[in-house]
Design an enzyme around this catalytic site. Sequence first.
Site, PDB file in Angstrom:
ATOM      1  N   SER A 166      27.548  90.477  43.464  1.00  0.00           N
ATOM      2  CA  SER A 166      28.395  91.105  42.299  1.00  0.00           C
ATOM      3  C   SER A 166      27.728  92.071  41.461  1.00  0.00           C
ATOM      4  O   SER A 166      27.765  93.085  42.437  1.00  0.00           O
ATOM      5  CB  SER A 166      28.511  89.693  41.546  1.00  0.00           C
ATOM      6  OG  SER A 166      29.594  90.081  40.459  1.00  0.00           O
ATOM      7  N   HIS A 192      32.031  90.664  44.515  1.00  0.00           N
ATOM      8  CA  HIS A 192      33.142  91.179  43.583  1.00  0.00           C
ATOM      9  C   HIS A 192      33.376  92.597  43.484  1.00  0.00           C
ATOM     10  O   HIS A 192      32.588  93.395  42.827  1.00  0.00           O
ATOM     11  CB  HIS A 192      32.549  90.266  42.119  1.00  0.00           C
ATOM     12  CG  HIS A 192      32.123  88.870  42.372  1.00  0.00           C
ATOM     13  ND1 HIS A 192      31.524  88.271  41.605  1.00  0.00           N
ATOM     14  CD2 HIS A 192      32.744  87.858  43.103  1.00  0.00           C
ATOM     15  CE1 HIS A 192      31.248  87.093  41.874  1.00  0.00           C
ATOM     16  NE2 HIS A 192      32.070  86.882  42.948  1.00  0.00           N
ATOM     17  N   ASP A 288      28.623  82.102  40.427  1.00  0.00           N
ATOM     18  CA  ASP A 288      29.385  82.136  41.910  1.00  0.00           C
ATOM     19  C   ASP A 288      28.489  82.050  43.036  1.00  0.00           C
ATOM     20  O   ASP A 288      27.798  83.155  43.090  1.00  0.00           O
ATOM     21  CB  ASP A 288      30.257  83.368  41.859  1.00  0.00           C
ATOM     22  CG  ASP A 288      31.560  83.335  42.978  1.00  0.00           C
ATOM     23  OD1 ASP A 288      31.811  81.913  43.507  1.00  0.00           O
ATOM     24  OD2 ASP A 288      31.777  84.099  43.578  1.00  0.00           O
TER      25      ASP A 288
END
Length: 354
Positions: A166, A192, A288
């Site tokens: 991310s 992401h 995540d």
Amino acid sequence: MARPIRVVIVDDSSLMREMLKAVISDEPGIEVVGVARDPYEARDVIKHTNPDVVTLDVEMPRMDGLSFLEKIMTLRPTPVVMVSSLTQEGSEATIRALEIGAVDCVAKPDGSEGHGFEAMAHELVGKIRIAATARLSMRRPQPATATLPTPRRAGSGTRFIAIGASTGGVERIRDVLAVMPADCPPIVITQHMGPSYVPSFAARLDRISPPSVEVATQGARLVQGKVYIAPGDRHLVVIRDAQGYSCHIQDGPAVSGHRPSVDVLFSSVAKAAGANAVGVILSGMGRDGASGMLAMRDAGAYTIGEQESSCVVYGMPRAAREAGAVAVELPLAQIPAEMLRAFDAIGEHRTRAN
């Protein structure tokens, strides 16, 4: 009470500066300490206000945002959130900015009023809060120029590598792929990223990396020498059939707060490949990937987490480590070689088993 996050806004549009200042200043715990219309003004404002975060437009007069970003990262590393247009040119510039060291980016809406601006401003505020936690260094590591040797017994039909990232992931993925051999193992990646940026991200990686890089599509077979990037705003999963592994693209709700979700990818890898996969989790905010990586490790996969010392944001790797999902933690520079070593080890184990 903790002091507020100090922000400088750099944008050549006076309307945009005032609108952003009004929205950001209304947020608890955030203070706009200066605005500038171009990098030359910004240089003095930053020097005198010492902000925690800078928001930086990509397209500006006298000096473009990328050139100024390079100066910031070289002379005075400060967390930067880029604000760019949604054009293809703007997307490519934003990807380059993330490689240089910008923490994150937001897209300007087509108009400056209404829901589009409100959504963008809300997203920007969230990313400012994340950027304020980022770890930056004066001397950023440069990607290696020599590729690693091809793994032994590199088989495309039986094993592969899965990566999740991310915040800070763009430059890390670039650095990892830069040293992969052209005939590297199949690699699937969830980063992401908004859907407007993914095509430019994949295209740039394809130009500068030895292996071929593409946006994952429904039914694409995992083959040697190919890297597959999750499309923005849709989940990437891997399934297995009689011919091997393939990508499947799914709609559905966000998982762990994200779509695409690293948890979704890793959970699918655990189910489809078990011990025949290597999992890697890189810099990023939040949790995540932690539960999905734990499922991979429980299924027998070898799992690698990025060490705090090299992360921009040590969130996702920390969550995975605390969940017991990480077999080994390493600084970024050591991860590519460990990925390929682990991939080789799978082949050696299969050979002994046969």
